[in-house]
Design an enzyme around this catalytic site. Structure first.
Site, PDB file in Angstrom:
ATOM      1  N   LYS A  90      11.581  -1.765 -10.376  1.00 31.83           N
ATOM      2  CA  LYS A  90      10.498  -0.885 -10.654  1.00 31.83           C
ATOM      3  C   LYS A  90      10.969   0.242 -11.172  1.00 31.83           C
ATOM      4  O   LYS A  90      10.222   1.292 -11.037  1.00 31.83           O
ATOM      5  CB  LYS A  90       9.524  -0.838  -9.368  1.00 31.83           C
ATOM      6  CG  LYS A  90       9.194  -1.999  -8.998  1.00 31.83           C
ATOM      7  CD  LYS A  90       8.311  -1.884  -7.643  1.00 31.83           C
ATOM      8  CE  LYS A  90       8.465  -2.445  -6.340  1.00 31.83           C
ATOM      9  NZ  LYS A  90       7.730  -2.381  -5.416  1.00 31.83           N
ATOM     10  N   ASP A 125       5.913  -3.596   2.756  1.00 34.08           N
ATOM     11  CA  ASP A 125       4.679  -3.617   2.607  1.00 34.08           C
ATOM     12  C   ASP A 125       3.880  -4.889   3.272  1.00 34.08           C
ATOM     13  O   ASP A 125       2.612  -4.658   3.960  1.00 34.08           O
ATOM     14  CB  ASP A 125       3.868  -3.386   1.258  1.00 34.08           C
ATOM     15  CG  ASP A 125       4.797  -4.355   0.229  1.00 34.08           C
ATOM     16  OD1 ASP A 125       5.319  -5.230   0.352  1.00 34.08           O
ATOM     17  OD2 ASP A 125       4.375  -4.104  -1.025  1.00 34.08           O
TER      18      ASP A 125
HETATM   19 MG    MG Z   1       0.983  -2.486  -2.655  1.00 30.96          MG
END
Ligand code: MG
Ligand code: ADP
Length: 510
Positions: A195, A230
């Protein structure tokens, strides 16, 4: 009638029939062009078809791949990463905890105050900040110093004088959404950046240690108690509210899932001892692949042109990063095959110009003349004055792409349920004798987070509908999908709570 008059009449008649012939010719050609674009749509529909039979094949493939990934390192495209989290928050945690979420160009600092009442969250505060671009390619020290400074500012701002005495020995959950080889619940080494981040000196280092050192350099009294992905945060928040939550799925820009597995099913790590007999496994399901997935030429092109070709195949069919671009590719094909969209717009060849929220805005346009579709086609794709029937065609394309995505995600979820014996079928290799008797069904909750699911109503409806369809009427009432808003942040703080200093980390490798 005089000669002149006859001549005129004949001339007019010839001219009229000539015009008529041109008009008929035009109509025939425009009908042919229309048929061509309709064929593009029909082909798309056909290849993207997700009958319940096909979805069940995907379910089986997912369960089989999960087994393979648990059996040996590199045994499947599913990494099935150990998280060392064997106890999820129960709802009995109390106190004030922090979380830091780093997973992209923004990061968040979160603070939650848990009450005495079971599963109560009295207060939550969140601060969002962009990461300055130069820090994404600098050194680990610079990046973590910046993060630790922001954390310190947040702590000082949020902790008023009255509270300071109560908040001793602060505990932090760190949600770090990059590939990590976890070493314990609170430590792990960075495998690689993704990313847009590129800080070579970090690769192979312990992420928590880097953060912990930066926190100490800032003179802040805080301990990194949990390092999590996450999805794991989402599972933790789900479990805090409802102990039947054993699966979590994220469907946002990307997609991933984790679930609670029996420790003895994790064959690749036989020496693992846990107090609870369970362990959360981070599947990294975005990389799932099966020949049963309905793949189109658009998917193949998208993958071929992506920087991570042959990777994240499931994610590329499902997640918000890609859906808009699949639709763009179909519209481009239609535009090349026929001029119903006018001259081919150069914008149509620009990858990712049609973002998924715009695609959903077209899909969910309820106006009678599809005004929003027309606006987006003209403003974003440079395609102007599109007739209504062509706008309808575009809506159909969005529908096919989203329906396939949602139904495949649903099959993935049922695949996990099958693996853990919660789909009503008894699991594929449960190893336990059921003695031919029917198993008592247990209620199961799947925690879901992510903008695609929460903000795109049709996607959500298709997904929920497909889960029920695959499970059938008898089983589906036992399975509930629950949205966990900001699970990745709050869940990490809850994991810091359940792994805070007094509690003993009982996982050990023999
Ligand atoms: Mg997220
Ligand atoms: P992230 O996945 O980046 O952590 P989110 O969970 O908030 O962040 O998801 C954001 C993603 O969700 C966006 O990149 C987009 O793909 C998708 N999304 C957000 N809003 C919408 C919307 N209204 N319609 C369709 N997709 C949306």
């Amino acid at each position: 009638m005089g000669k002149l008059a006859v001549g005129l009449a004949v001339g007019v008649a010839v001219a009229t029939s000539g015009i008529a012939a041109v008009m008929v010719g035009k109509r025939v050609s425009s009908r042919r062009k229309w048929r061509k674009v309709v064929r593009v749509l029909e082909e798309l529909e056909q290849v993207c078809s997700t009958s319940v039979e096909r979805l069940r094949q995907v379910v089986d493939a997912m369960a089989v791949e999960m087994h393979a990934g648990l059996a040996s390192e590199g045994g499947s495209k599913l990494k099935m990463l150990l998280t060392f989290i064997h106890n999820l928050p129960t709802g009995d945690e109390q106190g004030t905890y922090y979380a830091l979420v780093l997973g992209g160009t923004n990061f968040r600092v979160v603070r939650v105050r848990l009450g005495e009442e079971k599963s109560s969250i009295l207060k939550r505060d969140v601060d969002r900040k962009p990461i300055p671009e130069h820090l994404m390619t600098s050194t680990s020290e610079e990046l973590f110093d910046f993060i630790a400074s922001s954390l310190k500012e947040f702590v000082e701002r949020e902790e008023n004088v009255v509270e300071v005495s109560q908040v001793k020995g602060r505990e932090l959950g760190f949600t770090f959404s990059f590939p990590v080889k976890q070493l314990s619940v609170s430590s792990g080494t960075l495998i690689k950046w993704t990313k847009g981040f590129s800080i070579p000196d970090m690769v192979g280092k312990d992420v928590s240690a880097c953060l912990q050192q930066a926190i100490s350099r800032r003179g802040l009294d805080m301990r990194v108690a949990a390092l999590v992905n996450d999805t794991v945060g989402t599972l933790a928040l789900g479990h805090y509210h409802d102990e039947d939550t054993v699966v979590a799925v994220i469907i946002g820009t990307g997609t991933n899932a984790c679930y609670l597995e029996r420790a003895d099913a994790i064959i690749k790590c036989q020496g693992l001892l846990t107090t609870s007999g369970g362990m959360v496994v981070n599947m990294e399901w975005g990389n799932f692949w099966s020949s049963h997935l309905p793949r189109t030429s658009y998917d193949i092109d998208l993958d071929g042109e992506s920087p991570n070709s042959n990777d994240q195949g499931f994610e590329k069919m499902i997640s918000g990063m890609y859906l808009g671009d699949i639709v763009r590719r179909v519209i481009l094909r239609m535009s090349l095959e026929s001029d119903i969209f006018g001259p081919v717009s150069s914008k149509l060849s620009e990858p990712f110009i049609l973002r998924t929220p715009l695609m959903s805005a077209m899909h969910e346009d309820n106006s009678p003349d599809l005004r929003e579709v027309a606006n987006i086609l003209s403003d974003v794709l440079g395609i102007c004055e599109v007739p209504l029937k062509v706008r309808k065609l575009v809506v159909n394309v969005c529908d096919v792409v989203t329906r396939r995505a949602a139904r495949l995600a649903a099959a993935g979820i049922v695949g996990i349920l099958k693996k853990i014996g919660r789909d009503g079928s008894g699991g594929i290799t449960s190893g336990r004798s059921r003695g031919g008797t029917s198993i008592k069904m247990r209620r199961t909750v799947v925690a879901v987070e992510g903008g695609l699911y929460t903000s795109y109503a049709l996607f959500r409806e298709y997904l929920n509908e497909a889960v029920a369809e695959i499970l059938g009427d008898d089983i589906s009432p036992y399975v509930t999908l629950k949205v966990m808003e900001d699970g990745s942040g709050i869940g990490a703080a809850l994991l810091a709570a359940s792994h805070s200093a007094p509690s003993v980390d009982t996982v050990q490798l023999l």
